[in-house]
Design a protein around this motif. Structure first.
Motif, PDB file in Angstrom:
ATOM      1  N   THR A  14      -1.385   5.852   7.447  1.00 51.83           N
ATOM      2  CA  THR A  14      -2.602   5.109   7.770  1.00 51.83           C
ATOM      3  C   THR A  14      -3.593   5.193   6.623  1.00 51.83           C
ATOM      4  OG1 THR A  14      -3.559   7.025   8.873  1.00 51.83           O
ATOM      5  CG2 THR A  14      -2.374   5.449  10.251  1.00 51.83           C
ATOM      6  N   ASP A  15      -4.451   4.173   6.533  1.00 49.23           N
ATOM      7  CA  ASP A  15      -5.489   4.133   5.509  1.00 49.23           C
ATOM      8  C   ASP A  15      -6.665   5.000   5.947  1.00 49.23           C
ATOM      9  OD1 ASP A  15      -6.927   3.444   3.259  1.00 49.23           O
ATOM     10  OD2 ASP A  15      -6.435   1.311   3.396  1.00 49.23           O
ATOM     11  N   VAL A  16      -7.698   5.086   5.104  1.00 48.24           N
ATOM     12  CA  VAL A  16      -8.850   5.922   5.416  1.00 48.24           C
ATOM     13  C   VAL A  16      -9.612   5.408   6.634  1.00 48.24           C
ATOM     14  CG1 VAL A  16      -9.184   6.783   3.085  1.00 48.24           C
ATOM     15  CG2 VAL A  16     -10.210   4.600   3.743  1.00 48.24           C
ATOM     16  N   ASP A  17      -9.448   4.116   6.974  1.00 48.55           N
ATOM     17  CA  ASP A  17     -10.118   3.577   8.151  1.00 48.55           C
ATOM     18  C   ASP A  17      -9.273   3.674   9.404  1.00 48.55           C
ATOM     19  OD1 ASP A  17      -8.182   1.717   7.589  1.00 48.55           O
ATOM     20  OD2 ASP A  17      -9.553  -0.001   7.360  1.00 48.55           O
ATOM     21  N   GLY A  18      -8.114   4.342   9.323  1.00 46.04           N
ATOM     22  CA  GLY A  18      -7.258   4.523  10.485  1.00 46.04           C
ATOM     23  C   GLY A  18      -6.265   3.394  10.706  1.00 46.04           C
ATOM     24  N   GLN A  19      -6.377   2.312   9.953  1.00 44.91           N
ATOM     25  CA  GLN A  19      -5.449   1.191  10.088  1.00 44.91           C
ATOM     26  C   GLN A  19      -4.167   1.478   9.305  1.00 44.91           C
ATOM     27  OE1 GLN A  19      -6.110  -1.420  12.156  1.00 44.91           O
ATOM     28  NE2 GLN A  19      -7.902  -0.161  12.677  1.00 44.91           N
ATOM     29  N   PRO A  20      -3.042   0.822   9.687  1.00 41.60           N
ATOM     30  CA  PRO A  20      -1.795   1.020   8.935  1.00 41.60           C
ATOM     31  C   PRO A  20      -2.011   0.748   7.444  1.00 41.60           C
ATOM     32  CG  PRO A  20      -1.345  -0.149  10.972  1.00 41.60           C
ATOM     33  CD  PRO A  20      -2.839  -0.057  10.850  1.00 41.60           C
ATOM     34  N   LEU A  21      -1.420   1.594   6.614  1.00 48.15           N
ATOM     35  CA  LEU A  21      -1.624   1.524   5.173  1.00 48.15           C
ATOM     36  C   LEU A  21      -0.855   0.336   4.600  1.00 48.15           C
ATOM     37  CD1 LEU A  21      -2.867   2.898   2.699  1.00 48.15           C
ATOM     38  CD2 LEU A  21      -0.758   4.240   2.498  1.00 48.15           C
ATOM     39  N   GLU A  22      -1.574  -0.620   4.062  1.00 45.27           N
ATOM     40  CA  GLU A  22      -0.981  -1.843   3.515  1.00 45.27           C
ATOM     41  C   GLU A  22      -1.080  -1.806   1.991  1.00 45.27           C
ATOM     42  OE1 GLU A  22       1.285  -5.018   4.133  1.00 45.27           O
ATOM     43  OE2 GLU A  22       0.271  -4.085   5.841  1.00 45.27           O
ATOM     44  N   ASP A  23       0.080  -2.074   1.310  1.00 40.46           N
ATOM     45  CA  ASP A  23       0.140  -2.094  -0.158  1.00 40.46           C
ATOM     46  C   ASP A  23      -0.336  -0.779  -0.755  1.00 40.46           C
ATOM     47  OD1 ASP A  23       1.128  -4.683  -0.195  1.00 40.46           O
ATOM     48  OD2 ASP A  23      -0.890  -5.572  -0.217  1.00 40.46           O
ATOM     49  N   ALA A  53      12.382   3.950  -6.544  1.00 37.95           N
ATOM     50  CA  ALA A  53      11.494   4.092  -7.692  1.00 37.95           C
ATOM     51  C   ALA A  53      10.076   4.442  -7.226  1.00 37.95           C
ATOM     52  CB  ALA A  53      11.483   2.798  -8.496  1.00 37.95           C
ATOM     53  N   GLN A  54       9.432   5.335  -7.962  1.00 34.08           N
ATOM     54  CA  GLN A  54       8.059   5.740  -7.625  1.00 34.08           C
ATOM     55  C   GLN A  54       7.059   5.050  -8.557  1.00 34.08           C
ATOM     56  OE1 GLN A  54       7.211   9.713  -6.228  1.00 34.08           O
ATOM     57  NE2 GLN A  54       9.282  10.400  -6.846  1.00 34.08           N
ATOM     58  N   PRO A  55       5.824   4.755  -8.129  1.00 30.91           N
ATOM     59  CA  PRO A  55       5.357   5.014  -6.751  1.00 30.91           C
ATOM     60  C   PRO A  55       5.982   4.056  -5.763  1.00 30.91           C
ATOM     61  CG  PRO A  55       3.692   3.791  -7.936  1.00 30.91           C
ATOM     62  CD  PRO A  55       4.763   4.109  -8.939  1.00 30.91           C
ATOM     63  N   ILE A  56       6.159   4.532  -4.559  1.00 25.86           N
ATOM     64  CA  ILE A  56       6.740   3.734  -3.489  1.00 25.86           C
ATOM     65  C   ILE A  56       5.602   2.987  -2.791  1.00 25.86           C
ATOM     66  CG2 ILE A  56       8.013   3.868  -1.315  1.00 25.86           C
ATOM     67  CD1 ILE A  56       8.842   6.774  -2.774  1.00 25.86           C
ATOM     68  N   ARG A  57       5.760   1.674  -2.589  1.00 24.03           N
ATOM     69  CA  ARG A  57       4.723   0.873  -1.950  1.00 24.03           C
ATOM     70  C   ARG A  57       4.929   0.855  -0.432  1.00 24.03           C
ATOM     71  NH1 ARG A  57       1.886  -2.124  -5.622  1.00 24.03           N
ATOM     72  NH2 ARG A  57       0.350  -2.048  -3.929  1.00 24.03           N
ATOM     73  N   THR A  58       3.845   0.563   0.276  1.00 21.72           N
ATOM     74  CA  THR A  58       3.906   0.556   1.744  1.00 21.72           C
ATOM     75  C   THR A  58       3.700  -0.853   2.279  1.00 21.72           C
ATOM     76  OG1 THR A  58       1.538   0.964   1.993  1.00 21.72           O
ATOM     77  CG2 THR A  58       2.982   2.888   1.848  1.00 21.72           C
ATOM     78  N   LEU A  59       4.264  -1.086   3.461  1.00 16.59           N
ATOM     79  CA  LEU A  59       4.144  -2.353   4.172  1.00 16.59           C
ATOM     80  C   LEU A  59       3.901  -2.043   5.643  1.00 16.59           C
ATOM     81  CD1 LEU A  59       4.417  -5.486   4.278  1.00 16.59           C
ATOM     82  CD2 LEU A  59       6.869  -5.130   4.722  1.00 16.59           C
ATOM     83  N   GLY A  60       2.699  -2.400   6.138  1.00 12.60           N
ATOM     84  CA  GLY A  60       2.380  -2.141   7.550  1.00 12.60           C
ATOM     85  C   GLY A  60       2.398  -0.671   7.901  1.00 12.60           C
ATOM     86  N   GLY A  61       2.195   0.196   6.923  1.00 13.30           N
ATOM     87  CA  GLY A  61       2.153   1.622   7.177  1.00 13.30           C
ATOM     88  C   GLY A  61       3.448   2.339   6.867  1.00 13.30           C
ATOM     89  N   TYR A  62       4.541   1.596   6.615  1.00 10.71           N
ATOM     90  CA  TYR A  62       5.832   2.214   6.325  1.00 10.71           C
ATOM     91  C   TYR A  62       6.172   2.046   4.843  1.00 10.71           C
ATOM     92  CZ  TYR A  62       6.731   2.497  11.343  1.00 10.71           C
ATOM     93  OH  TYR A  62       6.664   2.800  12.677  1.00 10.71           O
ATOM     94  N   PRO A  63       6.986   2.965   4.283  1.00 13.12           N
ATOM     95  CA  PRO A  63       7.530   2.721   2.944  1.00 13.12           C
ATOM     96  C   PRO A  63       8.331   1.413   2.949  1.00 13.12           C
ATOM     97  CG  PRO A  63       7.901   4.981   3.621  1.00 13.12           C
ATOM     98  CD  PRO A  63       7.406   4.251   4.825  1.00 13.12           C
ATOM     99  N   ALA A  64       8.208   0.587   1.894  1.00 13.68           N
ATOM    100  CA  ALA A  64       8.846  -0.733   1.870  1.00 13.68           C
ATOM    101  C   ALA A  64       9.928  -0.764   0.789  1.00 13.68           C
ATOM    102  CB  ALA A  64       7.804  -1.807   1.619  1.00 13.68           C
ATOM    103  N   ASN A  65      11.150  -1.146   1.188  1.00 13.82           N
ATOM    104  CA  ASN A  65      12.293  -1.319   0.288  1.00 13.82           C
ATOM    105  C   ASN A  65      12.599  -2.809   0.223  1.00 13.82           C
ATOM    106  OD1 ASN A  65      14.559  -1.172  -1.284  1.00 13.82           O
ATOM    107  ND2 ASN A  65      15.853  -0.161   0.262  1.00 13.82           N
ATOM    108  N   ASN A  66      12.161  -3.437  -0.886  1.00 12.88           N
ATOM    109  CA  ASN A  66      12.336  -4.882  -1.040  1.00 12.88           C
ATOM    110  C   ASN A  66      11.748  -5.661   0.131  1.00 12.88           C
ATOM    111  OD1 ASN A  66      13.721  -4.627  -3.535  1.00 12.88           O
ATOM    112  ND2 ASN A  66      15.641  -4.161  -2.434  1.00 12.88           N
TER     113      ASN A  66
END
Length: 665
Positions: A14-23, A53-66
């Motif tokens: 989650t992001d600092v505002d409590g929402q799912p962490l995007e990008d 590969a790092q850094p790993i990006r997130t999508l909707g709060g989850y790690p995103a693979n392609n």
């Protein structure tokens, strides 16, 4: 080592505002080293064959693979750093061992996760410390529903008492059932309001045997507790159609009870519903209920079958078990059908800026030495010319029991002797002050009637245009600072008199060297009537002082000075030296103008004729006579005051000077 599944602290990142962490960005590194600069191998599969590969990006709060949410895996303990798309830190942990084959082995403790508040100057803390700033009833096993939350409330209160007090949060709307008694200081119960009106989704008794919430037990003091934004019902069963909405037998004794020992209690945004007594302020024989503040709330009692029903009940029990200094502000109240909106036994009901929807003849009930102090209180029975205040005594003067501004709209006051109309709203201040301290001393009234107990201070608004608008009469009346009298007519702004035979008015300044001043305004005068004005003792007091002189004395005749031979001694003719001094004084008469008159009037200042005191002194001294042995010359000094500096002045008694000169002719 077997593969470990990398998981966030919570189900998703989650992001600092409590929402799912995007990008966002995720770095996985060597344990106990910064993850961003010490990366380790990370994989998308449990077989550790697909590198990430790092850094790993997130999508909707989850790690995103392609572009697809996925899990991360490593083969060792690790450190972790998570940032949002702006590069701000979300959280980090120096060491973690998260999951093994999707089975939790150890989790990241909240005490190990950093929390960074937003804003300049904000101080970082841990997630654990941040979460513990609020104590939720759910933390102790409480939950809305059919269960009993009493034990959870006790556990939460005990914990807070150990840390000096705090807030017990009911974090959601629901049916919170309990029979809780608070025995600790500094405990506040805070909710999120109620659902529906009055008897829906609120705090209610688990058992009908006692109120949902009670503060105090009658034996010990409970200070600085309160309620905030909670709805409390005295009905165990939810729903506006439930039998408890109208039947006393299906209600607990109270919705909220404040027992003896409750001191400095505050209720804000609180709704109380039913209970036979919706709110009880009930001291014990040894402990008071005092300092209660009930603000911006609602009390409603819908019982239709009980004459004992009350929205508010308060009573004085004993010298130690008093009920005082309890105030209701901005209170919306709906009274029961057979019972009274409020009942006070030997204590004051204090209400301000409130609207009470009451049943006819079932408004405020005052018993014993009770009274109501109100400011902008409206008692609305839905019609006019009905009783809204009832008192148990036969005394007919409502000003004994009602003080302040009552928006009553043409209603009536009743006691055991009958009923009488309350004054019109424009005359609401005809309710005079009443000093009511039954637990400290005898009661003193400000009243319109004679007091049979001879304790009245009489404030009388006379109806006659020739009469006084204000009169103080009877027993002692002490004023700590100012007594100001307003109103009146063309003859007098106010009137202070004594009408008792052989009496009179006595003005006395209490203390050391205190003055009494009569100060008219503008061009007004101090006017004295009667047969004359005299000092309190013969030949003991002057008019004016050397430093504060009268400017002009207007008199129909001259002053009369004592010349009775029976009151004189050492009577003799003037000697030769005295006659020579008298002749010299005759030649010292001159004309002059006073400096203060010239300063004020300029050339219009008038010319006066007389002598100069210093020259009179010199004439006596020329003949070797002591001028101050004679009553002709006077000399006075005065000290500095707030009104003028220190100074001195010479003066002459002209009646003696002229007699002295005439003796030498």
């Amino acid at each position: 080592m077997s593969a470990l599944s990398v998981q966030p602290t919570f189900p998703i990142f989650t992001d600092v505002d409590g929402q799912p962490l995007e990008d966002g960005y995720i770095w996985i590194g060597t344990v106990n080293l910064p993850a961003q600069t010490n990366p380790i191998s990370v994989y998308w599969d449990a077989g550790l064959t697909i590198p990430a590969a790092q850094p790993i990006r997130t999508l909707g709060g989850y790690p995103a693979n392609n572009g697809t949410p996925a899990r991360l895996y490593v083969n060792s303990d690790y450190s972790i750093l998570v940032q949002n798309k702006l590069g701000s830190l979300v959280y980090s942990a120096p060491a973690a061992t998260e999951r093994l084959s999707d089975v939790v082995v150890t989790g990241i403790n909240a005490s190990e996760v950093q929390y960074d508040p937003a804003g300049t100057g904000a101080v970082a803390t841990t997630v654990q410390a941040k979460l513990r700033e609020t104590v939720s009833l759910k933390d102790f096993g409480g939950a809305p529903g059919a269960g009993d939350n009493t034990s959870a409330m006790n556990a939460a209160a005990t914990y807070l008492n150990g840390v000096g007090g705090g807030v017990i949060l009911l974090p959601e709307v629901g049916e919170w059932r309990m029979n809780w008694v608070c025995l600790y200081d500094n405990i506040t119960v805070q909710g999120v309001g109620g659902g529906g009106e009055y008897n829906e989704n609120c705090i209610r008794p688990f058992s009908i045997s006692s109120p949902a919430i009670t503060f105090g037990d009658g034996t010990s003091i409970v200070r600085y507790c309160g309620l905030d934004n909670v709805h409390i019902s005295g009905v165990p069963v939810a729903g506006t159609g439930a039998g408890g909405a109208t039947q006393a037998a299906l209600n607990a004794s109270h919705a909220l009870r404040l027992r003896g020992g409750t001191v400095n209690f505050t209720a804000d945004r609180v709704v109380l519903y039913n209970g036979v007594r919706s709110l009880g302020l009930e001291p014990s024989s040894t402990q008071p209920v005092t300092g209660v503040r009930f603000n911006n709330g609602t009390i409603r009692n819908d019982l239709t079958d009980s004459a004992n029903a009350r929205c508010i009940f308060e009573e004085y029990v004993s010298v130690s078990g008093y009920c005082t200094d309890n105030k209701f502000t901005a209170l919306k109240l709906n009274g029961p059908t057979l019972g009274y909106a409020s009942e006070s036994i030997d204590c004051l009901l204090e209400v301000a800026d409130s609207y009470w929807d009451i049943k006819p003849e079932k408004g405020v009930y005052l018993d014993g030495t009770s009274g109501v102090v109100c400011y902008n209180l409206q008692l609305d029975p839905g019609t006019t010319d009905v009783v809204v205040i009832t008192w148990s005594d036969a005394t007919t003067d409502p000003s004994r029991y009602v003080r302040g501004i009552l928006r009553h709209g043409g209603q009536r006051f009743r006691n055991s002797g009958g009923t009488l109309p309350l004054p019109a709203e424009a005359d609401s201040f005809s309710y005079k002050h009443r000093l009511h301290t039954p637990y400290l001393s005898s009661t003193v009234y400000f009243s319109q009637l004679d007091d049979p107990y001879n304790e009245t201070v009489f404030f009388d608004r006379a109806g006659s245009t020739a009469g006084s608008p204000l009169r103080i009469d009877g027993a002692n009346f002490d004023v700590a600072k100012d007594l100001r009298i307003y109103g009146g007519n063309a003859s007098a702004a106010g009137y202070i008199s004594s009408n008792s035979a052989g009496g009179g008015l006595y003005f006395e300044a209490i203390g050391t060297d205190q003055s009494i001043r009569f100060v008219p305004s503008g061009a007004g005068y101090n006017i004295m009537a009667g047969t004359g004005t005299r000092p309190s003792g013969d030949n003991t007091q002057p008019i004016g002082t050397s430093g504060f002189r009268w400017s002009v004395v207007y008199a129909g005749t001259g002053t009369i000075n004592t010349s009775d031979g029976r009151e004189k001694q050492d009577i003799a003719q003037l000697d030769a030296a005295e006659k020579r001094a008298a002749v010299a004084l005759k030649g010292l008469v001159k004309k002059f103008r006073f400096k203060d008159a010239v300063a004020q009037k300029g050339d219009d200042a008038r010319i006066h004729v007389g002598v100069i005191a210093q020259e009179v002194i010199a004439a006596f001294q020329t003949e070797n006579l002591d001028p101050m042995r004679y009553g002709i010359v006077c000399y006075d000094e005065w000290d500095a005051t707030d009104e003028r500096p220190a100074g001195n002045r010479y003066g002459v008694r002209y009646e003696e000077l002229l007699a002295f000169i005439i003796a030498a002719l």
